[in-house]
Design a protein around this motif. Structure first.
Motif, PDB file in Angstrom:
ATOM      1  N   ALA A   7      61.834  58.768 -32.277  1.00 38.31           N
ATOM      2  CA  ALA A   7      60.610  58.234 -31.650  1.00 38.31           C
ATOM      3  C   ALA A   7      59.969  59.322 -30.580  1.00 38.31           C
ATOM      4  O   ALA A   7      60.818  59.902 -30.010  1.00 38.31           O
ATOM      5  CB  ALA A   7      61.555  57.023 -30.730  1.00 38.31           C
ATOM      6  N   GLN A   8      58.832  58.862 -30.490  1.00 41.71           N
ATOM      7  CA  GLN A   8      58.220  59.337 -29.614  1.00 41.71           C
ATOM      8  C   GLN A   8      58.689  59.454 -27.960  1.00 41.71           C
ATOM      9  O   GLN A   8      59.084  58.196 -27.660  1.00 41.71           O
ATOM     10  CB  GLN A   8      56.562  59.142 -29.393  1.00 41.71           C
ATOM     11  CG  GLN A   8      56.064  59.459 -30.651  1.00 41.71           C
ATOM     12  CD  GLN A   8      54.474  58.944 -30.592  1.00 41.71           C
ATOM     13  OE1 GLN A   8      54.102  58.417 -29.814  1.00 41.71           O
ATOM     14  NE2 GLN A   8      53.606  59.662 -31.529  1.00 41.71           N
ATOM     15  N   GLN A   9      58.702  60.581 -27.318  1.00 44.74           N
ATOM     16  CA  GLN A   9      59.247  60.515 -25.937  1.00 44.74           C
ATOM     17  C   GLN A   9      57.925  61.010 -25.156  1.00 44.74           C
ATOM     18  O   GLN A   9      57.429  62.253 -25.550  1.00 44.74           O
ATOM     19  CB  GLN A   9      60.285  61.505 -25.858  1.00 44.74           C
ATOM     20  CG  GLN A   9      61.575  60.843 -26.532  1.00 44.74           C
ATOM     21  CD  GLN A   9      62.705  61.929 -26.223  1.00 44.74           C
ATOM     22  OE1 GLN A   9      62.910  62.724 -25.334  1.00 44.74           O
ATOM     23  NE2 GLN A   9      63.486  61.869 -27.342  1.00 44.74           N
ATOM     24  N   VAL A  10      57.365  60.208 -24.168  1.00 42.99           N
ATOM     25  CA  VAL A  10      56.348  60.680 -23.280  1.00 42.99           C
ATOM     26  C   VAL A  10      56.980  61.257 -22.014  1.00 42.99           C
ATOM     27  O   VAL A  10      57.453  60.428 -21.296  1.00 42.99           O
ATOM     28  CB  VAL A  10      55.319  59.560 -23.142  1.00 42.99           C
ATOM     29  CG1 VAL A  10      54.171  60.077 -22.419  1.00 42.99           C
ATOM     30  CG2 VAL A  10      55.091  59.098 -24.519  1.00 42.99           C
ATOM     31  N   ASN A  42      58.394  72.337 -36.201  1.00 39.94           N
ATOM     32  CA  ASN A  42      57.348  73.041 -35.243  1.00 39.94           C
ATOM     33  C   ASN A  42      56.548  71.915 -35.121  1.00 39.94           C
ATOM     34  O   ASN A  42      55.357  72.406 -34.267  1.00 39.94           O
ATOM     35  CB  ASN A  42      56.791  74.081 -35.813  1.00 39.94           C
ATOM     36  CG  ASN A  42      57.693  75.384 -36.003  1.00 39.94           C
ATOM     37  OD1 ASN A  42      58.531  75.754 -35.324  1.00 39.94           O
ATOM     38  ND2 ASN A  42      57.428  76.183 -36.949  1.00 39.94           N
ATOM     39  N   LYS A  43      56.694  70.746 -35.369  1.00 37.01           N
ATOM     40  CA  LYS A  43      55.733  69.623 -34.870  1.00 37.01           C
ATOM     41  C   LYS A  43      56.009  68.950 -33.700  1.00 37.01           C
ATOM     42  O   LYS A  43      56.008  67.695 -33.534  1.00 37.01           O
ATOM     43  CB  LYS A  43      55.281  68.602 -35.942  1.00 37.01           C
ATOM     44  CG  LYS A  43      54.746  69.330 -37.264  1.00 37.01           C
ATOM     45  CD  LYS A  43      54.554  68.342 -38.518  1.00 37.01           C
ATOM     46  CE  LYS A  43      55.973  67.921 -38.893  1.00 37.01           C
ATOM     47  NZ  LYS A  43      55.943  66.914 -39.925  1.00 37.01           N
ATOM     48  N   VAL A  66      56.319  64.092 -27.104  1.00 34.84           N
ATOM     49  CA  VAL A  66      57.041  65.071 -27.980  1.00 34.84           C
ATOM     50  C   VAL A  66      57.842  64.137 -29.126  1.00 34.84           C
ATOM     51  O   VAL A  66      58.294  62.875 -29.059  1.00 34.84           O
ATOM     52  CB  VAL A  66      58.192  65.718 -27.142  1.00 34.84           C
ATOM     53  CG1 VAL A  66      59.411  66.469 -28.194  1.00 34.84           C
ATOM     54  CG2 VAL A  66      57.574  66.501 -25.983  1.00 34.84           C
ATOM     55  N   THR A  67      57.771  64.836 -30.350  1.00 34.57           N
ATOM     56  CA  THR A  67      58.552  64.021 -31.677  1.00 34.57           C
ATOM     57  C   THR A  67      59.221  64.883 -32.248  1.00 34.57           C
ATOM     58  O   THR A  67      58.668  66.031 -32.524  1.00 34.57           O
ATOM     59  CB  THR A  67      57.671  63.292 -32.526  1.00 34.57           C
ATOM     60  OG1 THR A  67      56.778  62.403 -31.893  1.00 34.57           O
ATOM     61  CG2 THR A  67      58.401  62.685 -33.579  1.00 34.57           C
ATOM     62  N   LEU A  75      73.515  69.974 -33.236  1.00 35.74           N
ATOM     63  CA  LEU A  75      72.841  69.698 -31.903  1.00 35.74           C
ATOM     64  C   LEU A  75      71.746  70.636 -31.690  1.00 35.74           C
ATOM     65  O   LEU A  75      72.075  71.895 -31.982  1.00 35.74           O
ATOM     66  CB  LEU A  75      73.793  69.663 -30.841  1.00 35.74           C
ATOM     67  CG  LEU A  75      74.998  68.647 -30.770  1.00 35.74           C
ATOM     68  CD1 LEU A  75      75.814  68.915 -29.708  1.00 35.74           C
ATOM     69  CD2 LEU A  75      74.237  67.272 -30.687  1.00 35.74           C
ATOM     70  N   ALA A  76      70.840  70.162 -31.085  1.00 38.46           N
ATOM     71  CA  ALA A  76      69.588  71.283 -30.771  1.00 38.46           C
ATOM     72  C   ALA A  76      68.992  70.715 -29.426  1.00 38.46           C
ATOM     73  O   ALA A  76      68.894  69.430 -29.312  1.00 38.46           O
ATOM     74  CB  ALA A  76      68.633  71.229 -31.643  1.00 38.46           C
ATOM     75  N   GLY A  77      68.522  71.528 -28.695  1.00 42.54           N
ATOM     76  CA  GLY A  77      67.695  71.159 -27.403  1.00 42.54           C
ATOM     77  C   GLY A  77      66.548  71.938 -27.257  1.00 42.54           C
ATOM     78  O   GLY A  77      66.521  73.006 -27.773  1.00 42.54           O
ATOM     79  N   ARG A  78      65.558  71.409 -26.475  1.00 41.76           N
ATOM     80  CA  ARG A  78      64.444  71.891 -26.040  1.00 41.76           C
ATOM     81  C   ARG A  78      64.149  71.713 -24.561  1.00 41.76           C
ATOM     82  O   ARG A  78      64.734  70.692 -23.999  1.00 41.76           O
ATOM     83  CB  ARG A  78      63.171  71.407 -26.892  1.00 41.76           C
ATOM     84  CG  ARG A  78      63.285  71.847 -28.356  1.00 41.76           C
ATOM     85  CD  ARG A  78      63.035  73.096 -28.703  1.00 41.76           C
ATOM     86  NE  ARG A  78      63.007  73.437 -30.097  1.00 41.76           N
ATOM     87  CZ  ARG A  78      63.944  73.788 -30.548  1.00 41.76           C
ATOM     88  NH1 ARG A  78      65.392  73.956 -30.386  1.00 41.76           N
ATOM     89  NH2 ARG A  78      64.066  74.111 -31.953  1.00 41.76           N
ATOM     90  N   THR A  79      63.437  72.811 -23.760  1.00 40.98           N
ATOM     91  CA  THR A  79      63.093  72.755 -22.667  1.00 40.98           C
ATOM     92  C   THR A  79      61.583  72.439 -22.599  1.00 40.98           C
ATOM     93  O   THR A  79      60.714  73.097 -23.073  1.00 40.98           O
ATOM     94  CB  THR A  79      63.657  73.902 -21.602  1.00 40.98           C
ATOM     95  OG1 THR A  79      64.904  73.825 -21.644  1.00 40.98           O
ATOM     96  CG2 THR A  79      63.107  73.640 -20.448  1.00 40.98           C
TER      97      THR A  79
END
Length: 90
Positions: A7-10, A42-43, A66-67, A75-79
């Protein structure tokens, strides 16, 4: 699920500075968390109004959408970092 968009996160960046301050956005970017596997495609940023040169007056905001699409298990994470300067020099 692998290959299925989340789901998109704004995310919203708001100028909460003093009256008369203007924040000029310089970047909005995602980067992997240290030690996080590269299990996401990468999208990631699908919409972005926090672009270079965008100016936010007090209480105005910009948004980054972000999607994620997992390409492997685990597990993967981003900042997400949105940076800029304000007219008061802070």
């Amino acid at each position: 699920m692998i290959g299925i968009d989340t789901a998109q996160q704004v995310f919203r960046a708001t100028n909460t500075g003093q009256a008369g301050s203007t924040v000029t956005i310089s970047t909005a970017a995602l980067s992997p968390l240290l030690g996080s596997p590269l299990a996401i495609d990468n999208k990631e940023i699908t919409a972005n109004t926090c672009v270079n040169g965008f100016e936010l007056e007090k209480d105005e905001f910009c948004e980054v959408t972000v999607t994620y699409t997992p390409i492997a298990t685990g597990l993967a994470g981003r900042t997400l970092t949105v940076s800029g300067t304000d007219s008061n020099g802070t």
